[in-house]
Scaffold this active site. Structure first.
Site, mmCIF file in Angstrom:
data_model
loop_
_atom_site.group_PDB
_atom_site.id
_atom_site.type_symbol
_atom_site.label_atom_id
_atom_site.label_comp_id
_atom_site.label_asym_id
_atom_site.label_seq_id
_atom_site.Cartn_x
_atom_site.Cartn_y
_atom_site.Cartn_z
ATOM 1 N N GLN A 12 0.820 -1.213 0.000
ATOM 2 C CA GLN A 12 0.000 0.000 0.000
ATOM 3 C C GLN A 12 0.856 1.266 0.000
ATOM 4 O OE1 GLN A 12 -2.273 -0.794 3.560
ATOM 5 N NE2 GLN A 12 -0.435 -1.442 4.623
ATOM 6 N N ASP A 67 0.312 -0.131 13.525
ATOM 7 C CA ASP A 67 0.722 1.109 14.195
ATOM 8 C C ASP A 67 1.018 0.890 15.668
ATOM 9 O OD1 ASP A 67 -2.009 1.572 15.631
ATOM 10 O OD2 ASP A 67 -2.527 1.234 13.545
ATOM 11 N N ASP A 113 0.482 -12.600 6.341
ATOM 12 C CA ASP A 113 -0.928 -12.384 6.072
ATOM 13 C C ASP A 113 -1.731 -13.029 7.218
ATOM 14 O OD1 ASP A 113 -3.492 -12.403 5.153
ATOM 15 O OD2 ASP A 113 -3.025 -13.307 3.206
ATOM 16 N N GLY A 114 -2.525 -12.226 7.925
ATOM 17 C CA GLY A 114 -3.292 -12.731 9.069
ATOM 18 C C GLY A 114 -4.243 -13.850 8.690
ATOM 19 N N ASP A 150 -7.823 -5.547 13.695
ATOM 20 C CA ASP A 150 -7.641 -4.094 13.558
ATOM 21 C C ASP A 150 -7.181 -3.818 12.135
ATOM 22 O OD1 ASP A 150 -7.176 -1.418 13.872
ATOM 23 O OD2 ASP A 150 -5.429 -1.639 15.171
ATOM 24 N N THR A 184 -7.628 -2.442 7.934
ATOM 25 C CA THR A 184 -8.083 -1.338 7.092
ATOM 26 C C THR A 184 -9.502 -1.673 6.597
ATOM 27 O OG1 THR A 184 -6.918 -2.477 5.322
ATOM 28 C CG2 THR A 184 -5.787 -0.608 6.311
ATOM 29 N N ASP A 185 -10.108 -0.789 5.835
ATOM 30 C CA ASP A 185 -11.450 -1.059 5.304
ATOM 31 C C ASP A 185 -11.430 -2.353 4.479
ATOM 32 O OD1 ASP A 185 -12.418 1.343 6.359
ATOM 33 O OD2 ASP A 185 -11.740 2.465 4.610
HETATM 34 N N1 AG3 Z 1 -8.074 0.616 11.398
HETATM 35 C C1 AG3 Z 1 -9.431 0.881 10.990
HETATM 36 C C2 AG3 Z 1 -9.543 2.065 10.186
HETATM 37 C C3 AG3 Z 1 -10.727 2.177 9.366
HETATM 38 C C4 AG3 Z 1 -10.742 3.512 8.809
HETATM 39 N N2 AG3 Z 1 -11.645 3.571 7.747
HETATM 40 C C5 AG3 Z 1 -12.112 4.707 7.271
HETATM 41 N N3 AG3 Z 1 -11.822 5.849 7.803
HETATM 42 N N4 AG3 Z 1 -12.902 4.606 6.261
HETATM 43 C C6 AG3 Z 1 -7.403 1.657 12.049
HETATM 44 C C7 AG3 Z 1 -6.025 1.293 12.373
HETATM 45 C C8 AG3 Z 1 -5.660 1.862 13.670
HETATM 46 N N5 AG3 Z 1 -4.961 0.924 14.462
#
Ligand code: AG3
Length: 280
Positions: free
Chosen positions: A33, A88, A139-140, A157, A159-160
């Site tokens: 990414q 993070d 890869d989880g 946790d 991403t989208d």
């Molecule tokens: N993980 C989920 C973030 C989702 C954000 N999506 C969005 N804004 N459309 C966040 C990672 C933090 N540890």
């Protein structure tokens, strides 16, 4: 000096957040990414992955505390915790506040997110060097398939659900998690917002219900995520999850026994939400 703006590229939201930026601190592209770190006068530093803001220094606690502390307090003695994603370190930081946790494995596909966080987000990445933390760059979805009866709590946790994160919302994945959890284990996953992503929330909830006997939904308000009314899907093999099972002794900014209870939607509204009766 002229204002510089960053316009978020959120894949599912019908609005675009626009941030005033004082500095671009980092811009790079990993194998998986695009990674950016921006400085905002209002929010502090922002971590941006593929154009989507994942966290800001000011409000990240509103997400990480809910994601971690609700399932960890619903469990009587979580010792072995798995975090999928979360490179993070914010979720790991919250998990390791629990002295009963003996081991927290963080599996993030992208090593560069961890490196960037160590460099720019010391208040989030502060727990990577804890002796109880194990970091795996894999890869989880693949990783979890090797485990059976291993973890007390699994936290997703991610991403989208686009690209490589999409599989983490499928029934197949939840079956692997179910097998990897101990007989009284609990799963929590971040599952987008009620306002803009209701179809997705309902779909994920239904997938979970095919696999786990106890499924529920709780929320917190996250001002930087478009949709704001953010959801966490929780699935449990044995314990009810709506009230904490242990005293809240960890230091937090917002999470408490009271906030745990109020994070869950009233039963009737939850039922209307899932049945499609709640519409606008
Ligand atoms: N993980 C989920 C973030 C989702 C954000 N999506 C969005 N804004 N459309 C966040 C990672 C933090 N540890």
């Amino acid at each position: 000096m002229k204002d510089v703006f960053f316009i978020e590229r959120d894949p599912y939201a019908p609005v675009r957040h626009c941030y005033t930026i004082s500095k671009i601190l980092y811009e790079g592209k990993s194998k998986y990414q695009e990674i950016m770190v921006l400085e905002s006068p209002e929010f502090g530093k922002l971590l941006v992955l593929d154009g989507v803001v994942q966290l800001d220094e000011k409000y990240e606690f509103l997400y990480h505390e809910y994601l971690a502390h609700v399932p960890l307090h619903a469990h009587p003695s979580p010792e072995n915790v798995l975090i999928i994603g979360g490179g993070d370190g914010g979720t790991l930081r919250e998990v390791l506040k629990h002295s009963c946790v003996r081991r927290a494995v963080l599996v993030d596909i992208d090593r560069e997110v961890i490196e960037v966080s160590r460099r720019f987000f010391p208040t989030l990445s502060c727990s990577f060097d804890d002796t109880r933390a194990i970091v795996v760059n894999e890869d989880g979805y693949r990783y979890i398939q090797d485990y059976e009866n291993e973890f007390d709590v699994v936290l997703v946790d991610s991403t989208d659900p686009v690209g490589f994160a999409h599989v983490l919302t499928t029934e197949e994945f939840f079956r692997f998690v179910h097998r990897a959890l101990k007989e009284d284990g609990i799963l929590t996953a971040q599952t987008e917002s009620i306002h803009y992503h209701l179809d997705m929330v309902v779909k994920i909830q239904n997938n979970l219900k095919k696999v786990f006997p106890i499924v529920d939904l709780y929320t917190s308000v996250v001002p930087i995520y478009a949709g704001y009314w953010w959801t966490y899907s929780i699935a449990s093999k044995k314990y009810s999850v709506r009230t904490p099972r242990r005293a809240v002794e960890v230091p937090t900014k917002i999470y408490s026994e009271e906030m745990h209870k109020y994070a869950f939607l009233p039963e009737n509204f939850y039922r209307r939400l899932l049945s499609g009766e709640y519409k606008y």
